[in-house]
Structures are given as C-alpha cells and as structure tokens.
Write a protein that holds these residues in place. Structure first.
Motif: not given
Ligand code: NDP
Length: 248
Positions: A115-127
C-alpha cells in the motif's frame, strides 16, 4: 456530463491507473477538454486499449503504458515515456491507489509495504519526475480520499495513513513548485461506484448513508473536478472534496 470548453487544447496529460474507474473517466474527460492523454495500467491491457480508442475517437492522441506504480523505475518511467512519446507533459493525474482495509492485526507487513509503495512512493516518484519535465502552467493532481478527513469506522488504518501522506506531499509540492508556476492539488473522492467500491457491494448502503446526498458518486463526477483543477491557474495546495458531503 458538462460540455467541454477546450481548456486543455494542445496539452499533454498522464493519468496513472487509467484503464478503469475514476482514471478512465478522467482520461476521457481530459481528452474532451482537448488534451492528448497517456494512461498506465498493470493487468487491464484490453481495458486500457478501449480507453485509448475512446480518446482517439475524440480526435486526440493516446498512449497506453504498462507501468506498475509499485515499481520505482516504472512509476517514474511512465512520466518520461509520456513526455518522450507525446512531446512533453503538462498535467499529471496521480490516480492509482489500492485499498487494503481490515483490522490492524490482520494486516501483514507485505500489505503495509504494498500500500505504501503504490499509494505513496509511486505518487512521490511520478510527481518528482513530472516536476522535472513540466514548464510553467504544469499541473500535478493527486487522487486522495474522503478518509483523510473522516474515518467512518474501524479497518481503515493503512488506507487512511497512505492517503493522508498525499495531503502533506501536495501542500509541500505546491510550495516548492509554486515559484515555477506549477500547481499541485489533491481531490478527495467519497464513495464512487467503481470496481474498487461497487455501489452494490456489501458496505455500499452504509457508505451511501454517510453522505449528505445519500448516494454514491460517479467516476465522471470526480473527473469533472480533475478537469476543473487542470484548467485552474490560481488553485494550489488545495484539498477539493467530491464526496457528496461524506465528510461534512
Ligand atoms: P479501480 O480499482 O476501479 O481502478 C484502479 C485503476 O488503477 C485501474 O485502471 C488499474 O489498472 C490501475 N492500477 C491498480 N494498481 C496499479 C498499479 N500498481 N500500477 C498501475 N496501475 C494500477 O479504482 P478507482 O477508480 O475506484 O480508484 C481510483 C483512485 O481513487 C484510487 O486512488 C482510490 O484510492 C481513489 N478513491 C476511490 C474511491 C472509491 O470509492 N472508488 C473513494 C476514494 C478514493 P488494471 O486494470 O491494470 O488493474
């Protein structure tokens, strides 16, 4: 659905998780506003191809990218591929999210990490990848959740924690990117009828009853807010609810 005003004519958008649900409705809505649209998916190759065809039928360019937001390279790589293949990036919609709900002691370490990888880390990296590509006028729009504002019962720890992190990210992005003329905002859906949360699911009546309007929302109603924010120059760092009054 509100008629298009062509506010995104000539812009390029990337919608993560655009093969179904809120992401698919958003991809179509942004295309109606004039944008060329890339979208990511993991399993839904056919569904993604359907959205591509629908965007192309509106006269816009479209691109489906298989990119798992849980994978750090793929999360950022989708942004780079969009910019390369569609000639830039003006709007990033961080839509991907997974909902893992359940009592504290039923959540595994693997659940927490996913959940943290998809919902948070992925959003940070894409942003971050998008910010590196965007010029003035760029828009980063993240899909949060009404559960950042009201947790209606037990079982929401992991999901609410992950989505609440995105509020902080959005405000900090707004501050960091504002001087470059790039905005960052977060849209909080309430109960929306999608595969993730079907309006005929076991908890649906309870969720609908929590809203002021007494009903589920549609993916198109969320997409309408995303389209508004994509065209708005003086809205940044904002939390915008499309929740039928769930958190009122
Ligand atoms: P759905 O589960 O209906 O659709 C999810 C989409 O994301 C699909 O296109 C899916 O693609 C894609 N996807 C899932 N995991 C990944 C991944 N790891 N990498 C890339 N793409 C992925 O979700 P919704 O439309 O309901 O939700 C969209 C967003 O809205 C989420 O962030 C969710 O948390 C949020 N939200 C939803 C609410 C609701 O009631 N529906 C309420 C509040 C917030 P594929 O087909 O390939 O699996």
């Amino acid at each position: 659905m509100t008629t298009s005003n062509g506010s995104l004519e000539g812009k390029v958008a990337l919608v993560t998780g655009g093969s179904r649900g809120i992401g698919a409705a958003t991809a179509l809505r942004l295309a109606r506003e004039g944008a060329d649209v890339a979208l990511t998916y993991v399993n839904g190759k056919e569904a993604a191809a359907d959205v591509v065809r629908a965007v192309e039928a509106l006269g816009r360019r479209a691109l489906a990218l298989r990119a798992d937001s849980a994978d750090a390279e793929e999360a950022a790589g989708a942004v780079d591929r969009t910019a390369r293949e569609l000639g830039g990036l003006d709007v990033l919609v961080n839509n991907v999210g997974v909902g893992v709900l359940g009592p504290l002691d039923g959540l595994s370490l693997a659940d927490v990490d996913r959940v943290m990888a998809v919902n948070v880390r992925g959003v940070f990296l894409a942003s971050r990848a998008a910010a590196a590509r965007m010029a003035a006028g760029g828009r980063i729009i993240t899909i949060g959740s009404c559960m950042t504002q009201l947790v209606p019962g037990p079982g929401g720890t992991l999901y609410a924690m992950s989505k609440s992190a995105l509020v902080g990210l959005t405000k900090a992005l707004a501050r960091e990117l504002g001087p470059r003329g790039i905005t960052a905002n977060i849209v909080h859906p309430g109960p929306i009828d999608t595969d993730m949360n079907p309006a005929d699911g076991p908890s649906a009546a309870g969720q609908a009853g929590m809203t002021a309007l007494g009903r589920y929302g549609t993916a198109e109603e969320v997409a309408e807010m995303v389209a508004y924010v994509a065209g708005a120059a003086y809205v940044t760092g904002a939390e915008l609810s499309v929740d039928g009054g769930f958190a009122a």
